[in-house]
Enzyme design. Structure first.
Site, PDB file in Angstrom:
ATOM      1  N   THR A 204       6.135  -3.426   1.818  1.00  8.90           N
ATOM      2  CA  THR A 204       6.382  -1.634   1.556  1.00  8.90           C
ATOM      3  C   THR A 204       7.781  -1.053   2.151  1.00  8.90           C
ATOM      4  OG1 THR A 204       4.117  -1.042   0.896  1.00  8.90           O
ATOM      5  CG2 THR A 204       5.421   0.385   0.368  1.00  8.90           C
ATOM      6  N   VAL A 233      -3.344  -3.874  -8.015  1.00  9.36           N
ATOM      7  CA  VAL A 233      -2.387  -2.978  -7.682  1.00  9.36           C
ATOM      8  C   VAL A 233      -2.641  -2.025  -6.409  1.00  9.36           C
ATOM      9  CG1 VAL A 233      -1.263  -1.187  -9.037  1.00  9.36           C
ATOM     10  CG2 VAL A 233      -1.946  -2.825  -9.867  1.00  9.36           C
ATOM     11  N   GLY A 234      -1.953  -2.019  -5.785  1.00 14.23           N
ATOM     12  CA  GLY A 234      -2.055  -1.436  -4.754  1.00 14.23           C
ATOM     13  C   GLY A 234      -1.218   0.485  -4.739  1.00 14.23           C
ATOM     14  N   ASP A 235      -1.393   1.298  -3.648  1.00 14.59           N
ATOM     15  CA  ASP A 235      -1.751   2.499  -3.674  1.00 14.59           C
ATOM     16  C   ASP A 235      -0.009   3.380  -4.061  1.00 14.59           C
ATOM     17  OD1 ASP A 235      -0.860   1.244  -1.724  1.00 14.59           O
ATOM     18  OD2 ASP A 235      -0.307   3.525   0.015  1.00 14.59           O
TER      19      ASP A 235
HETATM   20  C1  SD4 Z   1      -0.322  -2.001  -1.548  1.00 13.36           C
HETATM   21  N1  SD4 Z   1       0.531  -0.070   0.209  1.00 13.36           N
HETATM   22  O1  SD4 Z   1       0.038  -2.386  -2.075  1.00 13.36           O
HETATM   23  C2  SD4 Z   1       1.513  -1.598  -0.234  1.00 13.36           C
HETATM   24  C3  SD4 Z   1       1.310  -2.561   0.691  1.00 13.36           C
HETATM   25  C4  SD4 Z   1       1.783  -1.981   2.148  1.00 13.36           C
HETATM   26  O2  SD4 Z   1       3.346  -2.590   3.897  1.00 13.36           O
HETATM   27  O3  SD4 Z   1       2.150  -0.384   2.025  1.00 13.36           O
HETATM   28  N2  SD4 Z   1       2.573  -2.882   2.742  1.00 13.36           N
HETATM   29  O4  SD4 Z   1      -1.144  -1.487  -1.009  1.00 13.36           O
END
Ligand code: SD4
Length: 343
Positions: A204, A233-235
């Site tokens: 990310t 799906v993440g944050d």
């Molecule tokens: C997620 N927050 O999809 C993201 C992953 C992430 O470094 O930050 N990876 O959960």
């Protein structure tokens, strides 16, 4: 100073004090010093593009879009189309963007489009919606001039995927980077880091910026968690979780285990602590502590990290575990800093 206050003060006989203040506040030489901050050391390269916009008097919104596009573009990078796929072998991307007027746009589960952050901005500016996902997000992107890419995995992602298939065991990897604080005063800093297998453990880039008008914006773009379930799906594309901007208070972006950022509405929670007068770093820490309390003994298995900026242009960050660094670019240069951590 507004006109009514000015008139009131002049009635009190202190116009000589008020006039210079009034002039000062409208004087272009008195504009705010811009600043940009982003997650991880990839942010050093992304910051260069963002700073180019900010130092030339551009808007924070353009800076945070153009900044993270650098990372989305990087070859053999863990963000964007070259990143690790989901467990079915497809790269699916999430992104969000937010400006100083509560305008926001997101995409999630987007496939074969190179710049999800720009699609998110288009959602914000050209659609009546805030959030588009999957096939609908892709169709929207194509209708707005984006190109459909091949969908072939990058060499590194293919290698990683084949290695993962041997066990097919989904276990989130704790996102850490080798700690290394360093300042690069060379504004043209552009030293690409060669990623090796062992280091490719975050996915990310998040960026927050304040422009010379004092306006804040933020962006976040990710391939999510490598080898995730299809459709996960993440944050990062969730406004209030992975990203939040309240121009009266500050801007916040998150990285790490998205599920645990979502359950505390992470970025929004950090903004609310800043609203109550906490410094950006302490505000991040208070939300990290909450996640730690919720996760109990499982906290050691995850990483969550926040980067925040307040209206004074002060940047702070905090992570659950050691190993999170963030990049800050202002008139003093481009600096990679180690975040404080809880455990
Ligand atoms: C997620 N927050 O999809 C993201 C992953 C992430 O470094 O930050 N990876 O959960």
């Amino acid at each position: 100073m507004d006109r009514r206050k000015f008139i009131n003060l002049s009635g009190l006989g202190i116009t000589s004090f008020s006039i210079p203040n009034f002039i000062q506040s409208t004087n272009p030489s008195n504009l705010i010093q811009p600043i940009v901050a982003s997650t991880w050391d990839a942010g050093m390269r992304a910051n260069v593009a963002a700073w180019e916009v900010l130092k030339n008097g551009g808007q924070a919104l353009d800076a945070v879009e153009q900044g993270v596009m650098v990372t989305e573009n990087e070859i053999n990078c863990c963000v964007g189309l070259d990143a690790n796929p989901d467990r079915d072998g497809f790269v699916t991307l999430d992104a969000s963007i937010m400006d100083h007027q509560f305008n926001c746009g997101s995409v999630a589960f987007l496939e074969r489009i190179k710049h999800p952050i720009s699609v998110a901005r288009k959602v914000m500016e050209k659609s009546p919606h805030v959030f588009l996902v999957g096939a609908g997000a892709q169709a929207f992107a194509l209708a707005n001039g984006f190109k459909l890419e091949s969908g072939t995995l990058s060499e590194q992602a293919n290698k990683n995927y084949k290695a993962w298939l041997k066990t097919s065991n989904y276990q989130p990897v704790i996102n850490v980077e080798k700690n290394q604080s360093v300042t690069y005063n060379d504004p043209a800093f552009n030293a690409p880091k060669k990623l090796t297998d062992g280091e490719w453990n975050h996915d990310t880039i998040g960026m927050i910026a304040m422009d010379q008008f004092g306006n804040l914006s933020g962006s976040c773009t990710t391939s999510g968690a490598g080898f995730k379930m299809r459709g996960r799906v993440g944050d990062s594309p969730i406004i209030g979780a992975g990203l939040y901007v309240d121009n009266e208070v500050g801007a916040v972006v998150a990285t790490g285990q998205g599920e645990d950022v979502i359950r505390v509405a992470g970025a929004s929670a950090v903004v609310e602590w800043m609203r109550q007068g906490k410094s950006p770093e302490l505000a991040c820490k208070l939300v990290v502590e909450k996640i730690n309390r919720i996760k109990k003994e499982k906290a050691k298995d995850i990483q969550v990290c926040f980067v925040a900026i307040n209206k004074k242009g002060i940047v702070g960050a905090y992570a659950l575990q050691k190993g999170f660094n963030f990049s800050v670019y202002n008139k003093e240069g481009n600096t990679l800093k180690d975040a404080g951590y809880l455990i």
